[in-house]
Motif scaffolding. Structure first.
Motif, mmCIF file in Angstrom:
data_model
loop_
_atom_site.group_PDB
_atom_site.id
_atom_site.type_symbol
_atom_site.label_atom_id
_atom_site.label_comp_id
_atom_site.label_asym_id
_atom_site.label_seq_id
_atom_site.Cartn_x
_atom_site.Cartn_y
_atom_site.Cartn_z
ATOM 1 N N HIS B 4 1.009 -1.320 0.056
ATOM 2 C CA HIS B 4 -0.325 0.140 -0.119
ATOM 3 C C HIS B 4 1.061 1.229 0.500
ATOM 4 O O HIS B 4 0.045 2.170 0.219
ATOM 5 N N HIS B 5 2.310 0.663 0.193
ATOM 6 C CA HIS B 5 2.915 2.285 -0.239
ATOM 7 C C HIS B 5 4.272 2.098 -0.536
ATOM 8 O O HIS B 5 5.569 1.102 -0.092
ATOM 9 N N CYS B 90 0.007 0.440 -4.570
ATOM 10 C CA CYS B 90 -0.559 1.854 -4.239
ATOM 11 C C CYS B 90 1.366 3.043 -4.141
ATOM 12 O O CYS B 90 1.659 2.842 -3.614
ATOM 13 N N GLN B 213 -2.284 8.614 3.991
ATOM 14 C CA GLN B 213 -0.757 8.428 4.724
ATOM 15 C C GLN B 213 0.108 8.952 5.376
ATOM 16 O O GLN B 213 0.293 10.433 4.585
ATOM 17 N N MET B 248 -3.775 6.740 7.886
ATOM 18 C CA MET B 248 -2.056 5.555 7.481
ATOM 19 C C MET B 248 -0.959 5.942 7.936
ATOM 20 O O MET B 248 -0.652 6.927 6.878
ATOM 21 N N TYR B 270 -4.410 3.520 11.420
ATOM 22 C CA TYR B 270 -3.963 2.193 10.764
ATOM 23 C C TYR B 270 -2.443 2.176 10.443
ATOM 24 O O TYR B 270 -2.023 4.157 10.672
ATOM 25 N N ASP B 272 2.035 0.635 9.754
ATOM 26 C CA ASP B 272 2.492 -0.593 8.981
ATOM 27 C C ASP B 272 4.072 -0.280 8.911
ATOM 28 O O ASP B 272 3.945 0.435 10.385
ATOM 29 N N LEU B 301 -1.089 -3.046 8.004
ATOM 30 C CA LEU B 301 -0.653 -2.965 6.395
ATOM 31 C C LEU B 301 0.207 -3.438 6.023
ATOM 32 O O LEU B 301 1.468 -3.280 6.738
ATOM 33 N N SER B 303 3.319 -2.371 3.731
ATOM 34 C CA SER B 303 3.983 -1.922 2.641
ATOM 35 C C SER B 303 4.837 -1.904 2.946
ATOM 36 O O SER B 303 6.268 -2.965 3.562
ATOM 37 N N SER B 351 -3.318 -8.448 2.558
ATOM 38 C CA SER B 351 -3.968 -7.693 1.810
ATOM 39 C C SER B 351 -6.342 -6.935 2.277
ATOM 40 O O SER B 351 -5.755 -6.056 1.539
ATOM 41 N N ALA B 354 -6.379 -3.304 2.989
ATOM 42 C CA ALA B 354 -5.650 -2.688 2.365
ATOM 43 C C ALA B 354 -6.560 -1.742 1.440
ATOM 44 O O ALA B 354 -7.413 -1.263 0.896
ATOM 45 N N TYR B 358 -8.717 1.325 1.091
ATOM 46 C CA TYR B 358 -8.554 2.153 -0.120
ATOM 47 C C TYR B 358 -9.507 1.061 -0.925
ATOM 48 O O TYR B 358 -9.596 2.411 -2.277
#
Lengths: 364, 364, 364
Positions: B4-5, B90, B213, B248, B270, B272, B301, B303, B351, B354, B358
């Motif tokens: 996700h990043h 993402c 984020q 995020m 959230y 990560d 999440l 990333s 997953s 995420a 999103y």
């Protein structure tokens, strides 16, 4: 192994209260019912030290202290310094609340060369106590550093104990140093606790070509731990990076992960876990594993930060050596790295990095 | 797994210095004698990446780089993005110090849809560089965000690198935004570093219905880590919670436990462990275990935060996947949770979370 | 085991939303798709609590709640308080957002004596609400503390939730207390949030000879965690040390290592890991291991910090007991300490330290 930061050892007998006072960073032995022996460092001492004095591991504290008294301080010191298995020592000579062995004496016990780390604030306080003119203070500090003997391999700042680590990056102006020196010299017992002076002293060491050790993180109760966070030192570390001066962050616990981050992102930053290693005892491997998360393996060093008590030179060394070996072996078993890489990296951390930064010769 | 990043990958050949510079957050490859390959990330790379290039694990750095050059950047990129095994990416498109692959190009390599994360400060700086009137700055930023393409699924704030995360909660007034925009536009190369503007941009994203984020914790040496503590963000997070905007928190190390706390107490937070996961290498499981202490499993999440180097997309994924699986399996063995719950939760973290936040479709 | 800090238990039925709201420190059950049952505490509850209600471990949340409703609150409370296996409880009676069982009622369920911890801010707020003259506020607070019943064994400060832990060391002057009291009494619903008053109250407790508990670290979202760092309390802790007043640092996560440092260097500082222990569930052993790094074993206590939900008294106890036993047994296996020392130290931490500090009798 190279111990890149320690102090002298006490050369006299100790009763239980005196022994306990040197065992931890507390000033006293604890309230009734709370023994410093009942702690990680106490248990680690009882595991690793009695055999050096011919007792079984886990001997009771009183039995241990009786045996210690029987052998006498000279023999106890000799045994523990030898057991530490050091190839060299770098001794901070600036903290001497009572008579302790000087570097040559310590080196003789250890059977290894003992180098000297000049404590910067002590230099400044002696200059102030000698009563030079404030305008000449800066030059006098510089000339005393320049006149250092060949055994001096680094300098140390204890800003963390005084003004704190939040220091600006740039060199202070001569005028501001003279002002601060004036204030210092008007004290009856000059004691540096002025950001300008701490910073000035760091730059003097940098200009003299010396790596600078910084007290960071835990220490005795005098240390306000809030001010000992290595992140506070960022501006000065960046400036020292530009000057090519190695900055050695000592102790670091509980900020060791932050210190490891600085060691990754700044080319001149090095870290250790001295003092914390023996204080954490059985938990030392967890500390080392965290320190080795971000810090490049070429930036991590060993130190004991032992002071006074002969046991601490040995305890720091045995816990560090075993902790590091355990981490490296576990990685080999898991396939994370090869045995050859593990050996190479362990040698860097144990002594190679210290030799490179301080310019120490390999033994033999 | 959904990443996700992340950022784009470099599409050119790299020599050893260039490779090392992209491997860690340091700006340089380290002082003489200190190799970034001798670090957790270096060892992890040598363990997991050579086999993707048909070499044995633990190949020497020079052998690895020779093979990399032999295959060429396009093939290397293709192999590592495919090896990462991603269902979606993402991509933060706001940091492009040099030409890197755009999201569609990255998605083609990965064989997965690539969505876009708009970097808020980049939008503002482009508006400023385009020279609108200060009074129209706010509207222009809002209309550019409104005109975003359908592939944009979130926004990103880099306040941590500039003014720091200590932002107020409330929307800044139009007058204060116009003032700050005026100051921004008077710069030769407009660069947002004003709390009012960072905060304004976050609220623009919130009003546009985008999850935001936040860079938190470790990053390159430009980041003053003191200002990247997620606890500083508390007031703004509370206000975003009231607005129903997901926040995020990216990276987080060494503040990941604090981030986990925020994820428990605030409904919209959230977390990560991107960037830190591959930097910690063999220690990534310890990091994930700490992140999963307080953070609800529906709030964590994956990333990579990979930038530039194709290896990092793979390394982040393999370390996260293995670390999470190890934690889950150990809990099953110990009786802490059932295998069915472990599988369900691992799927959320990999997953499901995420997709939910999103609005990403499930693959296939 | 002695639970030196808990609250009363709710004596009514709970639906799923009500149960989830009491399970974590979040105010709500999470956004759609995020269940608080999917977290370390949720998994730990499902492991350890269903068997107490005659279900299999890992029962699904709805099945668990159905069985809970079937048995009824009184029976559920009785079972969990009995299962906790406590020898005594110290109950903070100052937080009662709704009717909960008082200490005698809680003690009857637990089959153990329940002592009382006076919440200092509640005393002050009641005095203010009763409308005494500002100049008489201080005396009135002192006389209410002096008139406490024999079951009161300690006091508690929630400064961390209000003004924060950064309090000065010295007693505030009578004039400043009267001023602050005047401001407090002019509020419609008096609520202490003034550093002077928090500090005054701590000194009242000290003068009354009571150990003072401090909320430190994690708590609900009202707590600004930045202000809950135990290092902020240093000056006041030093002053309390001089006065011989035990300072009990509660919870501490994620600052538990800092709290452990304070417990080593200051003779009057004690620590626990209440609230965090059950929130971390399967990770509780990692937390306890870190807490026990620097804190002397004679300075670590057990508390649940349970509030409202009967399960939490049991969960805290089982996780702490198992975590501590696991640490001690691992050390014995590794040779770090003897089984006899491990048993002795575990007994100190489980109850001996609490008995000593609060003057509680041994059971039976």
């Amino acid at each position: 192994m190279a111990d890149h930061h320690c102090h002298g050892v006490l050369d006299r007998e100790l009763d239980r209260a005196g022994f306990e006072a040197l065992l931890t960073e507390a000033e006293t032995g604890g309230p009734p019912g709370v023994s410093p022996f009942d702690s990680q460092i106490g248990f680690a001492l009882r595991r690793w030290c009695p055999p050096v004095l011919d007792l079984d591991a886990h001997a009771a504290p009183d039995d241990y202290l009786a045996r210690r008294a029987e052998l006498g301080a000279a023999e106890v010191n000799r045994r523990f310094l030898a057991a530490a298995g050091l190839e060299s020592l770098c001794v901070d000579t600036g903290y001497t609340p009572e008579a302790i062995l000087d570097p040559p004496g310590l080196g003789r016990l250890a059977g290894a060369p003992a180098y000297e780390i000049v404590r910067l604030e002590t230099v400044a306080e002696r200059v102030a106590a000698d009563g030079v003119d404030a305008a000449r203070f800066a030059d006098e500090v510089r000339s005393r550093l320049a006149a250092r003997g060949p055994s001096v391999v680094g300098a140390k700042s204890i800003a963390a104990y005084r003004a704190g680590l939040e220091m600006a990056g740039e060199r202070p102006s001569a005028a501001r140093v003279a002002e601060a020196a004036g204030r210092l010299m008007r004290q009856d017992a000059p004691r540096v606790h002025d950001e300008v002076l701490h910073r000035f002293l760091v730059w003097c060491a940098s200009d003299a070509g010396l790596p600078v050790q910084f007290h960071v993180g835990l220490g005795d109760v005098d240390a306000d731990l809030r001010r000992g966070d290595p992140l506070l030192l960022l501006d000065l570390l960046r400036a020292l990076a530009d000057a090519g001066t190695p900055a050695m962050l000592l102790h670091n616990y509980p900020f060791h992960r932050r210190a490891g981050y600085l060691a990754q992102v700044l080319p001149n930053v090095y870290v250790d876990a001295g003092l914390a290693t023996h204080n954490l005892g059985h938990r030392a491997p967890a500390l080392l594993a965290e320190l080795l998360e971000l810090a490049p393996f070429g930036k991590v060093l060993y130190s004991s930060d032992a002071f006074g008590l002969a046991e601490l030179y040995h305890l720091g060394a045995v816990l560090f050596r075993r902790g590091l070996a355990g981490i490296m072996e576990e990685g080999v078993r898991d396939g994370a790295w090869t045995a050859a890489d593990a050996d190479r990296v362990a040698a860097l951390v144990a002594s190679g990095n210290a030799r490179r930064v301080y310019g120490l010769p390999a033994p033999g």
